[in-house]
Motif scaffolding. Structure first.
Motif, PDB file in Angstrom:
ATOM      1  N   MET A   1       0.954  -1.217   0.048  1.00  0.00           N
ATOM      2  CA  MET A   1       0.178   0.103  -0.047  1.00  0.00           C
ATOM      3  C   MET A   1       0.808   1.467   0.043  1.00  0.00           C
ATOM      4  O   MET A   1       0.470   2.329  -0.644  1.00  0.00           O
ATOM      5  N   LYS A   2       2.052   1.220   0.931  1.00  0.00           N
ATOM      6  CA  LYS A   2       2.738   2.539   0.874  1.00  0.00           C
ATOM      7  C   LYS A   2       4.062   2.363   0.065  1.00  0.00           C
ATOM      8  O   LYS A   2       5.140   1.850   0.377  1.00  0.00           O
ATOM      9  N   SER A   3       3.782   2.426  -1.240  1.00  0.00           N
ATOM     10  CA  SER A   3       5.072   2.054  -1.997  1.00  0.00           C
ATOM     11  C   SER A   3       5.680   3.661  -2.577  1.00  0.00           C
ATOM     12  O   SER A   3       6.894   3.643  -2.976  1.00  0.00           O
ATOM     13  N   LYS A   4       5.103   4.518  -1.909  1.00  0.00           N
ATOM     14  CA  LYS A   4       5.532   5.825  -2.374  1.00  0.00           C
ATOM     15  C   LYS A   4       7.127   6.044  -1.367  1.00  0.00           C
ATOM     16  O   LYS A   4       7.287   5.441  -0.281  1.00  0.00           O
ATOM     17  N   LYS A   5       8.057   6.815  -2.161  1.00  0.00           N
ATOM     18  CA  LYS A   5       9.292   7.051  -1.475  1.00  0.00           C
ATOM     19  C   LYS A   5       8.898   8.047  -0.236  1.00  0.00           C
ATOM     20  O   LYS A   5       8.082   9.101  -0.526  1.00  0.00           O
ATOM     21  N   LYS A   6       9.468   8.127   0.762  1.00  0.00           N
ATOM     22  CA  LYS A   6       9.327   9.034   2.020  1.00  0.00           C
ATOM     23  C   LYS A   6      10.143  10.374   1.334  1.00  0.00           C
ATOM     24  O   LYS A   6      11.218  10.348   0.324  1.00  0.00           O
ATOM     25  N   LEU A   7       9.973  11.645   1.888  1.00  0.00           N
ATOM     26  CA  LEU A   7      10.545  12.758   1.690  1.00  0.00           C
ATOM     27  C   LEU A   7      10.997  13.619   2.787  1.00  0.00           C
ATOM     28  O   LEU A   7      10.398  13.651   3.823  1.00  0.00           O
ATOM     29  N   ILE A   8      12.351  13.800   2.738  1.00  0.00           N
ATOM     30  CA  ILE A   8      12.865  14.538   3.891  1.00  0.00           C
ATOM     31  C   ILE A   8      13.249  15.920   3.400  1.00  0.00           C
ATOM     32  O   ILE A   8      14.148  16.215   2.434  1.00  0.00           O
ATOM     33  N   ALA A   9      12.704  16.974   3.645  1.00  0.00           N
ATOM     34  CA  ALA A   9      12.761  18.565   3.363  1.00  0.00           C
ATOM     35  C   ALA A   9      13.584  19.100   4.539  1.00  0.00           C
ATOM     36  O   ALA A   9      12.948  19.158   5.503  1.00  0.00           O
ATOM     37  N   GLY A  10      14.644  19.828   4.116  1.00  0.00           N
ATOM     38  CA  GLY A  10      15.103  20.732   5.112  1.00  0.00           C
ATOM     39  C   GLY A  10      14.538  21.808   5.074  1.00  0.00           C
ATOM     40  O   GLY A  10      14.301  22.639   3.775  1.00  0.00           O
ATOM     41  N   ASN A  11      14.232  22.699   5.872  1.00  0.00           N
ATOM     42  CA  ASN A  11      13.810  24.188   5.892  1.00  0.00           C
ATOM     43  C   ASN A  11      14.872  25.216   6.592  1.00  0.00           C
ATOM     44  O   ASN A  11      15.151  25.148   7.842  1.00  0.00           O
ATOM     45  N   TRP A  12      15.588  25.797   5.769  1.00  0.00           N
ATOM     46  CA  TRP A  12      16.737  26.364   6.600  1.00  0.00           C
ATOM     47  C   TRP A  12      16.226  27.798   7.291  1.00  0.00           C
ATOM     48  O   TRP A  12      16.996  28.326   7.657  1.00  0.00           O
ATOM     49  N   LYS A  13      15.089  28.084   7.006  1.00  0.00           N
ATOM     50  CA  LYS A  13      14.422  29.360   7.376  1.00  0.00           C
ATOM     51  C   LYS A  13      15.384  30.711   6.956  1.00  0.00           C
ATOM     52  O   LYS A  13      16.035  30.615   5.948  1.00  0.00           O
ATOM     53  N   MET A  14      15.453  31.715   7.886  1.00  0.00           N
ATOM     54  CA  MET A  14      16.245  32.831   7.360  1.00  0.00           C
ATOM     55  C   MET A  14      17.719  32.900   8.079  1.00  0.00           C
ATOM     56  O   MET A  14      18.267  33.459   8.939  1.00  0.00           O
ATOM     57  N   ASN A  15      18.269  31.551   7.477  1.00  0.00           N
ATOM     58  CA  ASN A  15      19.943  31.310   7.873  1.00  0.00           C
ATOM     59  C   ASN A  15      20.454  30.877   6.694  1.00  0.00           C
ATOM     60  O   ASN A  15      19.985  30.596   5.910  1.00  0.00           O
ATOM     61  N   GLY A  16      21.825  31.192   6.804  1.00  0.00           N
ATOM     62  CA  GLY A  16      22.902  30.797   5.874  1.00  0.00           C
ATOM     63  C   GLY A  16      23.666  32.216   5.364  1.00  0.00           C
ATOM     64  O   GLY A  16      23.128  33.197   5.606  1.00  0.00           O
ATOM     65  N   SER A  17      24.746  31.884   4.628  1.00  0.00           N
ATOM     66  CA  SER A  17      25.241  32.925   3.730  1.00  0.00           C
ATOM     67  C   SER A  17      25.989  32.039   2.738  1.00  0.00           C
ATOM     68  O   SER A  17      25.881  30.764   2.766  1.00  0.00           O
ATOM     69  N   LEU A  18      26.630  32.672   1.701  1.00  0.00           N
ATOM     70  CA  LEU A  18      27.150  32.145   0.446  1.00  0.00           C
ATOM     71  C   LEU A  18      28.150  31.217   1.121  1.00  0.00           C
ATOM     72  O   LEU A  18      28.303  29.764   0.725  1.00  0.00           O
ATOM     73  N   ALA A  19      28.974  31.322   2.162  1.00  0.00           N
ATOM     74  CA  ALA A  19      30.068  30.755   2.739  1.00  0.00           C
ATOM     75  C   ALA A  19      29.454  29.612   3.412  1.00  0.00           C
ATOM     76  O   ALA A  19      29.920  28.260   3.322  1.00  0.00           O
TER      77      ALA A  19
END
Ligand code: PGA
Length: 249
Positions: A1-19
């Protein structure tokens, strides 16, 4: 019944920089020659081009954190679905609780956003979830059902084209995860609502989000109606995010 692949999504929100993004993405790409599940990172809009280039040829899909409910025109500061599509965006969050809470997004606006995304060929990840006060006053089921009902009939699209993320607001960024049983109970409610609307309800991925981390992911992901995770804080560290991805099979 559950043949679909799971999905893991990251939500960075307002974080990060190019580096910082560069180091994180290099770590993820190096650690992910293959994955048993689908993987995405939802990044701040200015970094879409950087992320698109960095994940090219890898299993990681590019996601946006929001999309305008308008097509184009005089909407200063907004980013349209077509613009996201230009940068290879595969998924976009719609109606994250921080957007609902701080930017006044109503169920109707969230539905318009989901509609715009689908029209551009982008899969919306529609977020639903109750506040602590709503849970404590016994309204959890009514709240998530109302939020899901708003997106269940989208013009010309089937609900099976959408991903739904259940994120109890009290569990987001608090370290206070819903127990696997608490999460499964709400997921079962959402699944039943979807089943009443579509014969494809089993195909629809229902993600859990709210303080998911390397230590609790496996137990949450083992629940029958939890088809993946929307991961905030723990997606900012390559090792933690990779461990969560490894738990999704
Ligand atoms: P968290 O955030 O994992 O940091 O709780 C989840 C989210 O808001 O999507």
């Amino acid at each position: 019944m559950k043949s679909k692949k799971k999905l893991i999504a990251g939500n960075w929100k307002m974080n990060g920089s190019l580096a910082v993004n560069d180091a994180l993405l290099k770590g993820l790409v190096a650690g992910l020659a293959e994955a048993a599940c689908d993987v995405a990172v939802a990044v701040p809009a200015p970094y879409l081009a950087q992320v698109q280039a960095a994940v090219f040829g890898s299993v990681i899909a590019v996601a946006a954190q929001d999309v305008s409910q308008h097509d184009a025109g005089a909407y200063t500061g907004e980013v349209s679905a077509a613009m996201l599509k230009d940068f290879g965006v595969r998924y976009t969050l719609a109606g994250h609780s921080e957007r609902r809470q701080y930017h006044g997004e109503t169920d109707a606006v969230v539905a318009e956003k989901a509609q715009r995304a689908l029209a551009a060929g982008i899969t919306p990840i529609v977020c639903v979830g109750e506040t602590l006060q709503e849970r404590e006053s016994g309204q959890t089921e009514a709240v998530v059902k109302r939020q899901l009902a708003a997106v269940i009939h989208l013009n010309g699209h089937c609900i099976s084209e959408v991903v739904v993320a259940y994120e109890p607001v009290w569990a987001i960024g608090t370290g206070r995860t819903a127990s696997p049983e608490q999460a499964q109970a709400v997921h079962a409610v959402l699944r039943a609502q979807l089943a009443a609307a579509s014969e494809h309800a089993d195909r629809i991925r229902l993600l859990y989000g709210g303080s998911m981390n390397a230590a609790n992911a496996a137990q949450l992901l083992a629940q029958p109606d939890i088809d993946g995770g929307l991961v905030g804080g723990a997606s900012l560290k390559a090792a933690d995010f990779l461990q969560i991805i490894g738990a999704a099979r």
